[in-house]
Enzyme design. Structure first.
Site, PDB file in Angstrom:
ATOM      1  N   LYS A  79     -12.197  53.252 -26.337  1.00 34.39           N
ATOM      2  CA  LYS A  79     -11.012  53.798 -27.017  1.00 34.39           C
ATOM      3  C   LYS A  79      -9.957  54.223 -25.978  1.00 34.39           C
ATOM      4  O   LYS A  79      -8.792  53.876 -26.116  1.00 34.39           O
ATOM      5  CB  LYS A  79     -11.409  54.993 -27.906  1.00 34.39           C
ATOM      6  CG  LYS A  79     -12.360  54.577 -29.049  1.00 34.39           C
ATOM      7  CD  LYS A  79     -12.601  55.693 -30.027  1.00 34.39           C
ATOM      8  CE  LYS A  79     -13.710  56.624 -29.656  1.00 34.39           C
ATOM      9  NZ  LYS A  79     -15.070  56.075 -29.696  1.00 34.39           N
ATOM     10  N   THR A  80     -10.405  54.937 -24.942  1.00 31.21           N
ATOM     11  CA  THR A  80      -9.452  55.369 -23.896  1.00 31.21           C
ATOM     12  C   THR A  80      -8.901  54.148 -23.165  1.00 31.21           C
ATOM     13  O   THR A  80      -7.695  54.064 -22.887  1.00 31.21           O
ATOM     14  CB  THR A  80     -10.151  56.293 -22.871  1.00 31.21           C
ATOM     15  OG1 THR A  80     -10.907  57.260 -23.587  1.00 31.21           O
ATOM     16  CG2 THR A  80      -9.157  56.972 -21.959  1.00 31.21           C
ATOM     17  N   THR A 102     -14.990  60.254 -32.596  1.00 35.54           N
ATOM     18  CA  THR A 102     -16.262  59.660 -32.995  1.00 35.54           C
ATOM     19  C   THR A 102     -16.572  60.055 -34.441  1.00 35.54           C
ATOM     20  O   THR A 102     -17.551  59.601 -35.014  1.00 35.54           O
ATOM     21  CB  THR A 102     -17.396  60.185 -32.085  1.00 35.54           C
ATOM     22  OG1 THR A 102     -17.284  61.605 -32.022  1.00 35.54           O
ATOM     23  CG2 THR A 102     -17.312  59.598 -30.696  1.00 35.54           C
ATOM     24  N   ARG A 159     -19.681  50.853 -21.946  1.00 31.13           N
ATOM     25  CA  ARG A 159     -19.934  51.931 -20.969  1.00 31.13           C
ATOM     26  C   ARG A 159     -21.372  51.854 -20.456  1.00 31.13           C
ATOM     27  O   ARG A 159     -21.647  52.045 -19.271  1.00 31.13           O
ATOM     28  CB  ARG A 159     -19.673  53.308 -21.599  1.00 31.13           C
ATOM     29  CG  ARG A 159     -20.000  54.462 -20.625  1.00 31.13           C
ATOM     30  CD  ARG A 159     -19.647  55.817 -21.174  1.00 31.13           C
ATOM     31  NE  ARG A 159     -18.215  55.926 -21.362  1.00 31.13           N
ATOM     32  CZ  ARG A 159     -17.626  56.619 -22.345  1.00 31.13           C
ATOM     33  NH1 ARG A 159     -18.379  57.261 -23.222  1.00 31.13           N
ATOM     34  NH2 ARG A 159     -16.331  56.674 -22.444  1.00 31.13           N
TER      35      ARG A 159
END
Ligand code: ADE
Length: 352
Positions: A80-81, A174, A233
């Site tokens: 998302k970032t 989230t 990630r």
């Protein structure tokens, strides 16, 4: 730019460095910044979302208006970032990155809004944790680009309307369900990020290995992607761990065998589940006869925080069909029961 007012208000980070939790650690922040894709072309996956964003960006450019405010939701670690940074880069804008816990006092949110330049992107992570006062300051800023500021006291109290540069807010959460209705309604685009396919993760793994000068075979990349819980990630973290293993145990080249041995060593099974995932499933199976069991009871049995279970561990277990959520609590699926039994049989066989 990552904003935090003082040390206490830094975005809350998970200091644990366990292998598989998709929660962000301080190590991840630096590591991810170094390997973050900067363009849509280098950002792998989330194809529908990317296509939609490209059109919205193009339309905003043609209309000469800022891009609509965006809300991204979905499990942690899906980018998302990273996507917010890509959007800023593709629109030629600067980005300020902060998180709701760092915006506790009214002056935190006012300060950041007043510091924005026209066209800038403001990224607020964990936006569901924004308090009511901060939300109410944000509403007119999002809608009409102004702030209401009170000056004076009592009879001389005045409200000043202060303009804010036109900006794009990107919120990430989230827990979309925990966002207040009025805040959610102020986002022009609301989109869920999906788990990545094995093929997409393989590309992520190869890209990261390339940036880090790690030699990896196609099979090696596939082996890592299969155990990365659909989460870049995690894939990126595993690339490094497996590469370390390859250097110490072999010739530094990550092939299928090295990758699988390293991942076995890290206690990550072939479903990508780590010790906490397996403990969660085993507790439901053994202590609660397959469930249903309430979230708080389950959390207490595992010695874990219920929010972490709900936001970090459960989404993948639900998506892969290991557990079900019912009105009475969490239940193991027959598929998970079979998988646990097979793993137990394997363990017993290797003992004899
Ligand atoms: N690293 C983390 N997420 C990524 C993505 N979606 N594409 C490429 N590299 C990434």
């Amino acid at each position: 730019m990552i904003i935090s007012d003082d040390d206490n208000k830094k975005p809350k980070l998970n200091k644990r460095t366990e292998k598989l939790s998709p929660s962000v650690t301080e190590f991840d922040m630096t590591f991810e910044n170094n390997i973050r894709p900067k363009t849509f072309d280098s950002y792998i996956g989330q194809t529908n979302l990317k296509n939609m964003l490209k059109i919205s960006i193009e339309a905003a450019k043609k209309r000469e208006v800022p891009l609509d405010h965006l809300l991204f939701y979905g499990p942690p670690g899906l980018g998302k970032t990273t996507l917010a940074c890509v959007i800023a880069n593709e629109t030629g804008a600067d980005i300020k990155i902060t998180s709701a816990p760092a915006l506790e006092r009214p002056r935190d949110i006012i300060g950041i809004l007043m510091s924005l330049k026209a066209g800038e992107v403001l990224f607020i992570d964990e936006i569901h944790r924004l308090n009511k006062v901060a939300e109410e300051i944000l509403y007119p800023a999002m809608e009409d680009f102004y702030l209401d500021m009170n000056t004076g006291k009592g009879q001389s109290l005045k409200t000043l309307r202060v303009p804010v540069p036109k900006f794009t807010l990107i919120g990430a959460t989230t827990k979309a369900g925990s966002l207040s209705g009025p805040l959610r309604d102020r986002f022009g685009i609301v989109h869920r990020l999906e788990f990545y396919s094995d093929e997409e993760l393989k590309q992520v793994v190869k890209r990261t290995a390339d940036i880090l000068n790690i030699k990896i075979t196609d099979d090696g990349a596939v082996a890592i992607s299969k155990r990365s819980r659909g989460t870049p990630r995690i894939a990126n973290r595993l690339v490094k761990r497996v590469a370390d293993y390859a250097i110490v145990i072999a010739d530094g080249i990550v092939n299928e065998k090295i990758a699988n041995d390293a991942l076995d060593n890290l206690n990550i099974d072939k479903f990508g589940l780590d010790t906490t995932d397996r403990a969660l499933l085993t507790v439901i199976a053994e202590k609660y006869q397959g469930g249903p069991v309430g979230l708080e009871t389950l959390a207490a049995s595992l010695g874990e925080d219920s929010k972490t279970i709900e936001e970090v561990y459960e989404p993948y277990l639900l998506q892969e069909g290991f557990i079900q959520r019912t009105s009475k609590g969490r239940k193991l699926t027959p598929y998970a029961a079979k998988m646990l039994k097979l793993q137990l049989d394997d363990m017993q066989q290797s003992l004899f």
